[in-house]
Design an enzyme around this catalytic site. Structure first.
Site, PDB file in Angstrom:
ATOM      1  N   ARG A 126       2.561  -0.223  11.116  1.00 41.54           N
ATOM      2  CA  ARG A 126       3.727   0.541  12.004  1.00 41.54           C
ATOM      3  C   ARG A 126       3.179   0.947  13.435  1.00 41.54           C
ATOM      4  O   ARG A 126       4.118   0.766  14.369  1.00 41.54           O
ATOM      5  CB  ARG A 126       3.761   1.654  11.550  1.00 41.54           C
ATOM      6  N   ARG A 127       2.388   1.775  13.855  1.00 42.09           N
ATOM      7  CA  ARG A 127       1.482   2.267  15.049  1.00 42.09           C
ATOM      8  C   ARG A 127       1.014   1.419  16.006  1.00 42.09           C
ATOM      9  O   ARG A 127       2.009   1.217  17.210  1.00 42.09           O
ATOM     10  CB  ARG A 127       1.125   3.535  14.805  1.00 42.09           C
TER      11      ARG A 127
ATOM     12  N   ARG B 210     -10.930   6.007  11.112  1.00 37.17           N
ATOM     13  CA  ARG B 210     -10.353   6.695   9.983  1.00 37.17           C
ATOM     14  C   ARG B 210     -11.363   7.829  10.172  1.00 37.17           C
ATOM     15  O   ARG B 210     -11.647   8.314  10.498  1.00 37.17           O
ATOM     16  CB  ARG B 210     -11.150   5.924   9.058  1.00 37.17           C
TER      17      ARG B 210
ATOM     18  N   LYS C  35       4.715  11.117   3.211  1.00 39.08           N
ATOM     19  CA  LYS C  35       4.888   9.446   3.796  1.00 39.08           C
ATOM     20  C   LYS C  35       3.557   9.045   3.104  1.00 39.08           C
ATOM     21  O   LYS C  35       3.498   7.578   2.652  1.00 39.08           O
ATOM     22  CB  LYS C  35       4.118  10.054   5.073  1.00 39.08           C
ATOM     23  N   ASP C  36       2.564   9.502   2.797  1.00 34.05           N
ATOM     24  CA  ASP C  36       1.500   8.906   1.738  1.00 34.05           C
ATOM     25  C   ASP C  36       1.516   8.763   0.445  1.00 34.05           C
ATOM     26  O   ASP C  36       1.165   8.294  -0.930  1.00 34.05           O
ATOM     27  CB  ASP C  36      -0.176   9.940   1.689  1.00 34.05           C
TER      28      ASP C  36
ATOM     29  N   CYS D 135       1.916  -1.370   1.940  1.00 39.62           N
ATOM     30  CA  CYS D 135       1.285  -1.065   2.879  1.00 39.62           C
ATOM     31  C   CYS D 135       0.900  -0.787   4.298  1.00 39.62           C
ATOM     32  O   CYS D 135       0.293  -0.646   5.109  1.00 39.62           O
ATOM     33  CB  CYS D 135      -0.107  -0.377   2.171  1.00 39.62           C
TER      34      CYS D 135
END
Length: 326
Positions: A131-132, A149, A83-84, A252
């Protein structure tokens, strides 16, 4: 192992999750090939810089240093959370294997074990993913969603200390480092589609066309060894998701969820694009036969169909999607 078969050098970030993922791949390679594998630590900008990932260049900040080390010949392979991994091709590199996939969905981790429905009004939920954020606000617009983070344990500690009431994480990461006891709720990938490739690992290798100090035969030997740990089911689902993301050309900061799951009729795919505030969404659901999406060209054709349908429904009005310019 003989002098003619040196150990495979696997480049890895230093975080617990990265080392765990790399160790899993190393163990699989040892079992499949009989060759020794040594881990080569590599520091990335994402490990030392602070601030929101979107402002630092997205999750690709974790990838660049690993790829540079691989291209230089400092290591023979690297492991990414798929996913990254940016979807654009890099000359001289390719995905050599997609090992067995971990759970693909997101989970909620809360201080008091509350689920999303029972969190109090105005609860503070941590997530650095657009997205989240959109998905959280779509379900609970009263929540206060703040960026976060740090590695998994750092994020969980911020919940325990009261800085956040809950956080959203990928279940795969918690599974890999043994923190599943912290899960308060699992979100199904159908109703809460994750990032493309979530739960999958991408093992990247050189193609043999780089300037790295090795022969083409040596590069071929590495690719052959790495290919032996591919899981064909993980490969077809994760790479189909990546094909859709590539076709969208989503930045992104674009809130996009994509999930491909094996189904009786073949491979069932869900793609959903959200507005940043979660108020609006466009969703496409398609099922493809396994034969249609087993190869790269077939996945590209399937992705084009899905993306065309998303754009026809107005997805480009909700998010920054460069693919809408086609």
């Amino acid at each position: 192992m003989t002098p003619e078969t040196p150990p495979l050098r696997l480049g890895t970030r230093a975080s617990l999750l990265a080392r765990t993922q790399s160790g899993t791949v190393a163990d699989a390679l040892r079992a499949a090939t009989g060759r020794e594998v040594e881990l080569v630590p590599i520091t990335t900008d994402g490990d030392v810089l602070t601030g929101p990932l979107a402002q630092l260049g997205g999750t690709g900040v974790f990838v660049a240093a690993l790829r540079d080390a691989l291209l230089r010949g400092d290591c023979d392979l690297v492991v990414h959370s798929m996913k990254d991994l940016p979807t654009g091709a890099v000359e001289g590199l390719e995905i050599g294997a997609v090992p067995e996939r971990a759970p693909v969905g997101d989970v909620l981790c809360s201080r008091d074990g509350l689920n999303l429905a029972t969190l109090p009004r105005g609860a503070v939920v941590g997530s650095g993913s657009p997205r989240r954020v959109a998905q959280l606000l779509r379900r609970r617009p009263d929540l206060v969603v703040r960026g976060i983070r740090g590695n998994v344990d750092t994020r969980l500690r911020k919940v325990d200390e009261g800085e956040y009431d809950a956080i959203v994480l990928a279940e795969a990461g918690l599974v890999r480092i043994g923190r599943t006891d912290r899960i308060a709720e699992r979100f199904g990938a159908d109703g809460w589609p994750p990032s493309a490739g979530q739960g999958a690992l991408a093992v990247e290798v050189r193609t043999g066309t780089t300037s790295a100090p090795e022969s083409a035969d040596a590069a071929d030997a590495v690719r052959a060894a790495v290919a032996r740990i591919t899981d064909v089911d993980a490969e077809v689902t994760a790479l189909l998701e990546r094909a859709v993301l590539r076709r969208l050309e989503a930045g992104c900061a674009a809130p996009v969820g994509i999930s491909a799951m094996l189904a009786p009729g073949g491979v069932a795919l869900v793609a959903e694009v959200y507005s940043l505030d979660g108020a609006r969404a466009v969703r496409v659901e398609r099922t493809f036969s396994r034969a249609e999406v087993d190869g790269e060209l077939g996945r590209a054709d399937a992705a084009a169909e899905v993306v065309d349908e998303l754009f026809a429904a107005g997805a480009a009005d909700l998010a920054d999607l460069a693919g809408s310019g086609r």
